[in-house]
Scaffold this motif. Structure first.
Motif, PDB file in Angstrom:
ATOM      1  N   ARG A  99      12.829   5.405   4.490  1.00 14.67           N
ATOM      2  CA  ARG A  99      12.044   4.647   5.458  1.00 14.67           C
ATOM      3  C   ARG A  99      12.128   3.162   5.135  1.00 14.67           C
ATOM      4  NH1 ARG A  99       6.210   7.179   6.338  1.00 14.67           N
ATOM      5  NH2 ARG A  99       6.395   5.856   8.193  1.00 14.67           N
ATOM      6  N   ASP A 100      11.450   2.328   5.941  1.00 14.55           N
ATOM      7  CA  ASP A 100      11.542   0.880   5.773  1.00 14.55           C
ATOM      8  C   ASP A 100      10.838   0.401   4.497  1.00 14.55           C
ATOM      9  OD1 ASP A 100      12.909   0.736   8.123  1.00 14.55           O
ATOM     10  OD2 ASP A 100      11.274  -0.150   9.292  1.00 14.55           O
ATOM     11  N   ASN A 101      11.400  -0.630   3.888  1.00 12.98           N
ATOM     12  CA  ASN A 101      10.727  -1.328   2.792  1.00 12.98           C
ATOM     13  C   ASN A 101       9.510  -2.051   3.353  1.00 12.98           C
ATOM     14  OD1 ASN A 101      12.977  -0.627   1.143  1.00 12.98           O
ATOM     15  ND2 ASN A 101      14.055  -2.463   1.838  1.00 12.98           N
ATOM     16  N   ARG A 102       8.478  -2.154   2.534  1.00 13.88           N
ATOM     17  CA  ARG A 102       7.259  -2.809   2.999  1.00 13.88           C
ATOM     18  C   ARG A 102       6.376  -3.153   1.805  1.00 13.88           C
ATOM     19  NH1 ARG A 102       5.409   2.600   5.951  1.00 13.88           N
ATOM     20  NH2 ARG A 102       7.667   2.792   5.939  1.00 13.88           N
ATOM     21  N   ASN A 103       5.338  -3.954   2.050  1.00 12.32           N
ATOM     22  CA  ASN A 103       4.346  -4.249   1.015  1.00 12.32           C
ATOM     23  C   ASN A 103       3.018  -4.596   1.656  1.00 12.32           C
ATOM     24  OD1 ASN A 103       5.231  -7.656  -0.123  1.00 12.32           O
ATOM     25  ND2 ASN A 103       4.944  -6.883   1.920  1.00 12.32           N
ATOM     26  N   ASN A 104       1.990  -4.730   0.806  1.00 15.14           N
ATOM     27  CA  ASN A 104       0.660  -5.029   1.315  1.00 15.14           C
ATOM     28  C   ASN A 104      -0.152  -5.655   0.189  1.00 15.14           C
ATOM     29  OD1 ASN A 104      -1.515  -5.171   3.037  1.00 15.14           O
ATOM     30  ND2 ASN A 104      -1.563  -2.977   3.517  1.00 15.14           N
TER      31      ASN A 104
END
Length: 382
Positions: free
Chosen positions: A310-315
């Motif tokens: 799935r897509d790379n992401r952060n928070n």
């Protein structure tokens, strides 16, 4: 598609060549062998860094090419060095870098490496100060940063303040810190893993932050404020809270306030996480909480994900202060943040502004920069 793949492979080869050139320059200068250490089939990151540190200490101890007596640093020893040092940038640059997206973010991390390489060529405290001013950083390691700001408040100009700080801390000590930080970045760029992230966390607040018991859970949760849903945390930032020999360990120093944003220093802690064997990527959350008695800003959680499919992401978000011991709690925190994560995140909670950015939703080699920031009012100059 084939042309894009050829361009990517060409860029990766050029990057690899650049990394080996840096390694060879350090080898040639200090008469140490380092290239063989960048082999994940022989060395884990922990083993790599332990051996790298030993070889660099041996090389620095034997080196006789410093151009002044100030550079000899006879106090230098393995017992005194920082393990995974914070690096420091100006507050002005921190407030710019926190908004970098995409390729600009990648280029900034590589610029940090070039600055560290330039520092490693210094033969005197004055030369180290000059290389520092010419690059992306203001200091490497807590002792140099603290000493520089003290000199600034004593009325010294920035170059003089940096030179005096290197003289006080010791040239070999700051060269070692620069070499250690550079080695971490080079390891990330060179060692093959299909899913990995290098991240820098910037602390533009007046609070010293730590991640309680982080070592317990780098490879499976056994308590504390670090949680890996998948993968392992290979490198994690550390810094001394005070200048005492028995200082507690923290992760991020509070900003070191000088007279303006160009001279105030913001700590950046580096981490490196990657996938383990199997069909999952590198995904986790770190909860930074104020060290008791050393700041009143909110705790915050930084979450990242470099999934396999799935897509790379952060928070990033504020969190209740204190130590976490409940797996269900931190697992739910990760999942809630993961579900709301994006490539670029910007939030405000009270007086704390937060940003978290990864360079791309695609790709297995991910660069991340996150930042927490609170307002800063400088005293009026008389």
């Amino acid at each position: 598609m084939a042309e894009q793949r050829d361009d990517y492979e060409l860029q990766e080869q050029q990057l690899s060549d650049d990394m080996f050139r840096i390694i060879e320059s350090i080898e040639d200068r200090f008469h140490v062998e380092l290239k063989s250490l960048f082999d994940a089939s022989r060395y884990s990151y922990t083993e790599f860094m332990a051996e790298f540190r030993h070889r660099m200490v041996d090389g620095l101890m034997a080196y006789d090419g410093f151009s002044s007596e100030d550079g000899s640093d006879t106090r230098f020893s393995y017992a005194d060095v920082e393990v995974e040092p914070n690096i420091f940038i100006s507050r002005y640059n921190a407030l710019v870098v926190r908004n970098y997206h995409g390729q600009k973010l990648v280029e900034w991390v590589q610029t940090v490496l070039k600055s560290l390489e330039a520092m490693m060529s210094s033969t005197s405290p004055a030369a180290f100060a000059a290389q520092t001013l010419a690059g992306a950083l203001l200091a490497v390691g807590v002792p140099m940063a603290v000493a520089t700001v003290k000199n600034l408040w004593a009325g010294e100009a920035l170059k003089s303040a940096l030179t005096m700080a290197v003289q006080k801390v010791g040239l070999k000590s700051v060269l070692f810190a620069a070499g250690t930080a550079a080695a971490s970045i080079i390891y990330f760029l060179l060692v093959s893993n299909p899913k990995k992230i290098i991240g820098l966390v910037l602390n533009d607040t007046d609070t010293h932050y730590y991640v309680p018991d982080w070592r317990k859970s780098v490879n499976g949760y056994y308590g504390g404020n670090l949680y890996m849903e998948h993968g392992t945390t290979e490198r994690f930032m550390t810094a001394p809270l005070t200048d005492k020999i028995d200082s507690p360990e923290i992760q991020l120093k509070a900003r070191l306030v000088a007279k303006n944003d160009d001279e105030t220093m913001v700590a950046a802690g580096i981490f490196f996480a990657e996938k383990k064997i199997g069909f999952y990527g590198a995904e986790g959350v770190f909860v930074f909480t104020p060290y008791p008695g050393y700041g009143n800003d909110s705790a915050f959680a930084y979450q990242f994900a470099v999934p396999y499919s799935r897509d790379n992401r952060n928070n990033i978000d504020v969190h209740a202060n204190g130590r976490i011991d409940n797996r269900d709690h931190i697992s739910k925190l990760f999942r809630d943040m993961y579900n709301a994560a994006k490539v670029n995140v910007e939030k405000q909670a009270g007086n704390m502004s937060m940003t978290a950015n990864v360079n791309d939703a695609r790709g297995g080699k991910v660069y991340g920069v996150s930042c927490v920031s609170t307002p800063l009012a400088y005293p009026k100059q008389s």
